[in-house]
Design a protein around this motif. Structure first.
Motif, PDB file in Angstrom:
ATOM      1  N   ILE A   6       0.850  -1.186   0.000  1.00  0.00           N
ATOM      2  CA  ILE A   6       0.000   0.000   0.000  1.00  0.00           C
ATOM      3  C   ILE A   6       0.886   1.237   0.000  1.00  0.00           C
ATOM      4  N   ARG A   7       0.460   2.249  -0.748  1.00  0.00           N
ATOM      5  CA  ARG A   7       1.235   3.485  -0.827  1.00  0.00           C
ATOM      6  C   ARG A   7       0.302   4.644  -1.136  1.00  0.00           C
ATOM      7  N   THR A   8       0.826   5.855  -0.955  1.00  0.00           N
ATOM      8  CA  THR A   8       0.106   7.063  -1.329  1.00  0.00           C
ATOM      9  C   THR A   8       0.054   7.162  -2.849  1.00  0.00           C
ATOM     10  N   ALA A   9      -1.098   7.517  -3.383  1.00  0.00           N
ATOM     11  CA  ALA A   9      -1.252   7.672  -4.828  1.00  0.00           C
ATOM     12  C   ALA A   9      -0.487   8.902  -5.311  1.00  0.00           C
ATOM     13  N   ILE A  10      -0.059   8.842  -6.557  1.00  0.00           N
ATOM     14  CA  ILE A  10       0.624   9.969  -7.201  1.00  0.00           C
ATOM     15  C   ILE A  10      -0.108  10.276  -8.515  1.00  0.00           C
ATOM     16  N   LEU A  11       0.148  11.454  -9.054  1.00  0.00           N
ATOM     17  CA  LEU A  11      -0.576  11.886 -10.248  1.00  0.00           C
ATOM     18  C   LEU A  11      -0.415  10.927 -11.424  1.00  0.00           C
ATOM     19  N   SER A  12       0.713  10.246 -11.518  1.00  0.00           N
ATOM     20  CA  SER A  12       0.889   9.307 -12.632  1.00  0.00           C
ATOM     21  C   SER A  12      -0.006   8.063 -12.496  1.00  0.00           C
ATOM     22  N   ASP A  13      -0.680   7.907 -11.360  1.00  0.00           N
ATOM     23  CA  ASP A  13      -1.642   6.813 -11.169  1.00  0.00           C
ATOM     24  C   ASP A  13      -3.018   7.144 -11.737  1.00  0.00           C
ATOM     25  N   LEU A  14      -3.225   8.392 -12.166  1.00  0.00           N
ATOM     26  CA  LEU A  14      -4.563   8.867 -12.517  1.00  0.00           C
ATOM     27  C   LEU A  14      -5.276   8.019 -13.565  1.00  0.00           C
ATOM     28  N   GLU A  15      -4.594   7.559 -14.575  1.00  0.00           N
ATOM     29  CA  GLU A  15      -5.268   6.780 -15.626  1.00  0.00           C
ATOM     30  C   GLU A  15      -5.966   5.560 -15.023  1.00  0.00           C
ATOM     31  N   VAL A  57      -4.875   6.487  -1.291  1.00  0.00           N
ATOM     32  CA  VAL A  57      -3.952   5.353  -1.238  1.00  0.00           C
ATOM     33  C   VAL A  57      -4.327   4.333  -2.305  1.00  0.00           C
ATOM     34  N   VAL A  58      -3.317   3.587  -2.731  1.00  0.00           N
ATOM     35  CA  VAL A  58      -3.519   2.493  -3.667  1.00  0.00           C
ATOM     36  C   VAL A  58      -2.807   1.262  -3.128  1.00  0.00           C
ATOM     37  N   VAL A  59      -3.308   0.122  -3.532  1.00  0.00           N
ATOM     38  CA  VAL A  59      -2.651  -1.148  -3.231  1.00  0.00           C
ATOM     39  C   VAL A  59      -2.096  -1.677  -4.548  1.00  0.00           C
ATOM     40  N   GLU A  60      -0.828  -2.050  -4.522  1.00  0.00           N
ATOM     41  CA  GLU A  60      -0.167  -2.601  -5.705  1.00  0.00           C
ATOM     42  C   GLU A  60       0.079  -4.094  -5.522  1.00  0.00           C
ATOM     43  N   HIS A  61      -0.014  -4.801  -6.634  1.00  0.00           N
ATOM     44  CA  HIS A  61       0.348  -6.215  -6.689  1.00  0.00           C
ATOM     45  C   HIS A  61       1.109  -6.424  -7.989  1.00  0.00           C
ATOM     46  N   GLY A  63       3.313  -4.719  -9.429  1.00  0.00           N
ATOM     47  CA  GLY A  63       3.446  -3.513 -10.234  1.00  0.00           C
ATOM     48  C   GLY A  63       2.152  -2.915 -10.749  1.00  0.00           C
ATOM     49  N   SER A  64       1.019  -3.562 -10.483  1.00  0.00           N
ATOM     50  CA  SER A  64      -0.274  -3.044 -10.932  1.00  0.00           C
ATOM     51  C   SER A  64      -1.089  -2.569  -9.742  1.00  0.00           C
ATOM     52  N   ILE A  65      -1.816  -1.484  -9.941  1.00  0.00           N
ATOM     53  CA  ILE A  65      -2.718  -0.984  -8.897  1.00  0.00           C
ATOM     54  C   ILE A  65      -3.967  -1.847  -8.910  1.00  0.00           C
ATOM     55  N   VAL A  66      -4.335  -2.376  -7.730  1.00  0.00           N
ATOM     56  CA  VAL A  66      -5.473  -3.299  -7.653  1.00  0.00           C
ATOM     57  C   VAL A  66      -6.562  -2.842  -6.676  1.00  0.00           C
ATOM     58  N   ALA A  67      -6.299  -1.787  -5.905  1.00  0.00           N
ATOM     59  CA  ALA A  67      -7.316  -1.284  -4.974  1.00  0.00           C
ATOM     60  C   ALA A  67      -7.003   0.170  -4.644  1.00  0.00           C
ATOM     61  N   SER A  68      -8.026   0.876  -4.165  1.00  0.00           N
ATOM     62  CA  SER A  68      -7.850   2.298  -3.864  1.00  0.00           C
ATOM     63  C   SER A  68      -8.829   2.755  -2.792  1.00  0.00           C
ATOM     64  N   GLY A  69      -8.582   3.955  -2.297  1.00  0.00           N
ATOM     65  CA  GLY A  69      -9.489   4.615  -1.368  1.00  0.00           C
ATOM     66  C   GLY A  69      -8.917   5.968  -0.990  1.00  0.00           C
ATOM     67  N   TYR A  70      -9.766   6.830  -0.445  1.00  0.00           N
ATOM     68  CA  TYR A  70      -9.265   8.109   0.035  1.00  0.00           C
ATOM     69  C   TYR A  70      -9.906   8.461   1.357  1.00  0.00           C
TER      70      TYR A  70
END
Length: 155
Positions: A6-15, A57-61, A63-70
């Motif tokens: 889990i990590r903080t989302a960044i603008l490059s995650d927007l797509e 936040v996003v969860v990665e698996h 190298g792919s984002i698989v979950a999110s929330g704010y």
């Protein structure tokens, strides 16, 4: 064994996050006949990512984002015993990763972030007929609080 980060989302995650938003909307359409037809948007995700009063936040698996929330800090009504609260939203887990505890992982991270800001009250909204989501939130420690009702008059 599956490893999730889990990590903080960044603008490059927007797509990816914008795709998740459409997944949330598609899942919620059956519960809400008031949603406009066609493509709609609930969130300004870029603003949330850049805000000092929000944490996405996003969860990665692998190298792919698989979950999110704010979590977004909001001012409480003056008559409540807490001045501020964290409102959770954008809770999404990719269909291939559901049932693996990722929603709880996201909630725990957002609760920790809220605690670090001195916020102990955490709230979210869920459609009353969305029993799967309600069960997941109850499992994470939430309790039902208020039911919002509506009436539609003639058009």
């Amino acid at each position: 064994m599956d490893t999730f980060k889990i990590r903080t989302a960044i603008l490059s995650d927007l797509e990816t996050l914008l795709e998740f938003e459409q997944g949330i909307i598609a899942a919620e359409r059956p519960y809400d006949p008031t949603l406009r037809a066609g493509r709609i948007s609930y969130y300004d995700l870029g603003e949330l990512i850049n805000s000092d009063d929000a944490e996405v936040v996003v969860v990665e698996h692998e190298g792919s984002i698989v979950a999110s929330g704010y979590a977004k800090i909001k001012k409480a009504q003056a008559f409540l015993d807490h001045g501020m609260y964290s409102y959770l939203g954008f809770m999404y887990t990719h269909i291939d990763y559901r049932g693996k505890g990722l929603n709880k992982m996201v909630i725990d991270a957002l609760k920790k972030w809220s605690d670090s800001r001195g916020i102990s009250e955490v709230r979210l909204s869920v459609y009353s007929d969305n029993t799967g989501a309600i069960k997941a939130y109850e499992k994470a420690g939430f309790k039902k609080h208020i039911i919002e009702m509506r009436m539609v008059g003639p058009k």
